[in-house]
Design a protein around this motif. Structure first.
Motif, PDB file in Angstrom:
ATOM      1  N   GLN A   1      17.652   3.098  75.592  1.00 24.49           N
ATOM      2  CA  GLN A   1      17.173   3.738  76.714  1.00 24.49           C
ATOM      3  C   GLN A   1      17.733   5.113  76.686  1.00 24.49           C
ATOM      4  O   GLN A   1      18.754   5.162  75.988  1.00 24.49           O
ATOM      5  N   ARG A   2      17.087   5.984  77.547  1.00 25.21           N
ATOM      6  CA  ARG A   2      17.492   7.194  77.635  1.00 25.21           C
ATOM      7  C   ARG A   2      19.058   7.670  77.658  1.00 25.21           C
ATOM      8  O   ARG A   2      19.564   8.151  76.962  1.00 25.21           O
ATOM      9  N   ASP A   3      19.527   6.922  78.753  1.00 28.83           N
ATOM     10  CA  ASP A   3      21.003   6.883  79.025  1.00 28.83           C
ATOM     11  C   ASP A   3      21.791   6.482  78.091  1.00 28.83           C
ATOM     12  O   ASP A   3      22.943   7.035  77.604  1.00 28.83           O
ATOM     13  N   GLU A   4      21.435   5.183  77.638  1.00 26.16           N
ATOM     14  CA  GLU A   4      22.132   4.622  76.117  1.00 26.16           C
ATOM     15  C   GLU A   4      22.080   5.605  74.815  1.00 26.16           C
ATOM     16  O   GLU A   4      23.249   5.910  74.267  1.00 26.16           O
ATOM     17  N   LEU A   5      20.870   6.185  74.689  1.00 25.99           N
ATOM     18  CA  LEU A   5      21.064   7.289  73.778  1.00 25.99           C
ATOM     19  C   LEU A   5      21.718   8.370  73.905  1.00 25.99           C
ATOM     20  O   LEU A   5      22.377   8.785  72.866  1.00 25.99           O
ATOM     21  N   ILE A   6      21.821   8.966  74.997  1.00 34.13           N
ATOM     22  CA  ILE A   6      22.875  10.044  75.143  1.00 34.13           C
ATOM     23  C   ILE A   6      24.252   9.748  75.316  1.00 34.13           C
ATOM     24  O   ILE A   6      24.888  10.461  74.567  1.00 34.13           O
ATOM     25  N   ARG A   7      24.483   8.354  75.642  1.00 35.18           N
ATOM     26  CA  ARG A   7      25.895   7.966  75.217  1.00 35.18           C
ATOM     27  C   ARG A   7      26.237   7.859  73.992  1.00 35.18           C
ATOM     28  O   ARG A   7      27.381   8.078  73.496  1.00 35.18           O
TER      29      ARG A   7
ATOM     30  N   LEU B   1      19.269  16.660  75.340  1.00 34.07           N
ATOM     31  CA  LEU B   1      18.097  15.849  74.862  1.00 34.07           C
ATOM     32  C   LEU B   1      16.817  16.486  75.508  1.00 34.07           C
ATOM     33  O   LEU B   1      15.969  16.402  75.031  1.00 34.07           O
ATOM     34  N   ASN B   2      16.995  17.143  76.888  1.00 35.11           N
ATOM     35  CA  ASN B   2      15.727  17.909  77.314  1.00 35.11           C
ATOM     36  C   ASN B   2      15.387  18.839  76.579  1.00 35.11           C
ATOM     37  O   ASN B   2      14.289  19.169  76.396  1.00 35.11           O
ATOM     38  N   ASP B   3      16.230  19.578  76.124  1.00 27.92           N
ATOM     39  CA  ASP B   3      16.014  20.886  75.125  1.00 27.92           C
ATOM     40  C   ASP B   3      15.555  20.500  73.881  1.00 27.92           C
ATOM     41  O   ASP B   3      14.618  20.878  73.307  1.00 27.92           O
ATOM     42  N   ALA B   4      15.815  19.104  73.205  1.00 32.50           N
ATOM     43  CA  ALA B   4      15.311  18.854  72.323  1.00 32.50           C
ATOM     44  C   ALA B   4      13.846  18.310  72.358  1.00 32.50           C
ATOM     45  O   ALA B   4      13.173  18.600  71.595  1.00 32.50           O
ATOM     46  N   VAL B   5      13.744  17.907  73.463  1.00 29.23           N
ATOM     47  CA  VAL B   5      12.102  17.352  73.752  1.00 29.23           C
ATOM     48  C   VAL B   5      11.553  18.528  73.912  1.00 29.23           C
ATOM     49  O   VAL B   5      10.173  18.676  73.556  1.00 29.23           O
ATOM     50  N   SER B   6      11.914  19.694  74.587  1.00 28.22           N
ATOM     51  CA  SER B   6      11.108  20.929  74.921  1.00 28.22           C
ATOM     52  C   SER B   6      10.738  21.577  73.581  1.00 28.22           C
ATOM     53  O   SER B   6       9.624  22.355  73.568  1.00 28.22           O
ATOM     54  N   ALA B   7      11.745  21.342  72.752  1.00 32.42           N
ATOM     55  CA  ALA B   7      11.444  22.209  71.226  1.00 32.42           C
ATOM     56  C   ALA B   7      10.807  21.181  70.231  1.00 32.42           C
ATOM     57  O   ALA B   7      10.514  21.619  69.318  1.00 32.42           O
ATOM     58  N   SER B   8      10.158  20.202  70.751  1.00 27.82           N
ATOM     59  CA  SER B   8       9.310  19.013  70.069  1.00 27.82           C
ATOM     60  C   SER B   8      10.160  18.521  68.867  1.00 27.82           C
ATOM     61  O   SER B   8       9.600  18.435  68.021  1.00 27.82           O
TER      62      SER B   8
END
Length: 232
Positions: free
Chosen positions: A118-124, A133-140
């Motif tokens: 899940q998102r929180d697990e991925l970040i951790r 992660l937000n920036d990576a999504v924005s940059a596709s």
């Protein structure tokens, strides 16, 4: 390994799964898996299900492990079937080969099941910040999802390391454009095959696409290594 040899090493089919049961189990993870895809993989000798006296295919737990491995290598690492089969043949012979040409992430073992985050697990797990992660999504560079696989974890870990060198996801927007250009090349090469709409042709087109992607990855890696040599 031919189907006849599989039948010889699997004396009974009690408790084994039918094609329908295999699809029901795998489709949540591999939604494009079809009966024709399973038959195609058997024709290429990547899986060897047992057969009943009536000729119906039956899959054991080891068959499922092998199938998951093949599908994961195709989807996550864009490896052509002939490379995957060569690797499996080496394993079957009792050797410990290296799997060449994997595009991203660690190579799972034949018995491993890929972890999902899940998102929180991925970040951790990546030791990243939510903003990265937000920036990576924005940059596709990462596609948003409810669950993320290990290749996405590998990408996010790499972005963490790149950020330490001053390279932000926004600096990598060109990577997505480059991937789209490569996709255009692949689609153009597939036109003669994709015009045929039968299941066998679709399976062949899918395999050809992955083969071309693997070859493009080799060329890209060679160009990067060549460019790096000029920095010495």
């Amino acid at each position: 390994m031919a189907a006849s040899s599989a039948q010889a090493r699997k004396p009974g089919t009690h408790g084994l799964l039918s094609i329908g049961q295999v699809l029901a189990r795998f489709r949540p993870e591999f939604p494009d898996l079809t009966p024709s895809k399973l038959r195609f993989l058997e024709e290429r000798q990547l899986i060897s299900p047992a057969r009943t006296e009536s000729g119906y295919r039956k899959f054991s737990a080891s068959d499922l492990d092998r199938l998951r491995f093949v599908l994961t290598m195709q989807r996550e690492h864009y490896l052509p079937l002939k490379v995957i089969r060569g690797y499996l043949d080496e394993l079957d012979a009792g050797r410990q080969p290296e799997l060449p040409g994997a595009a991203t992430g660690p190579i799972p073992t034949i018995l491993s099941t890929e972890r999902r985050f899940q998102r929180d697990e991925l970040i951790r797990e990546a030791n990243a910040s939510p903003q990265l992660l937000n920036d990576a999504v924005s940059a596709s560079l990462i596609v948003p999802a409810e669950l993320y696989g290990e290749p996405v974890l590998a990408v996010l870990k790499s972005l963490v390391e790149l950020q330490r060198s001053g390279i932000e996801p926004r600096h990598l927007r060109g990577f997505r454009a480059s991937a789209e250009r490569e996709l255009g090349l692949i689609e153009s090469a597939l036109i003669p095959v994709s015009r045929r709409k039968d299941a066998s042709s679709r399976a062949k087109a899918n395999e050809l696409a992955r083969d071309i992607a693997g070859q493009l990855e080799i060329v890209r890696s060679s160009l990067i290594r060549s460019a790096l040599s000029r920095l010495d």
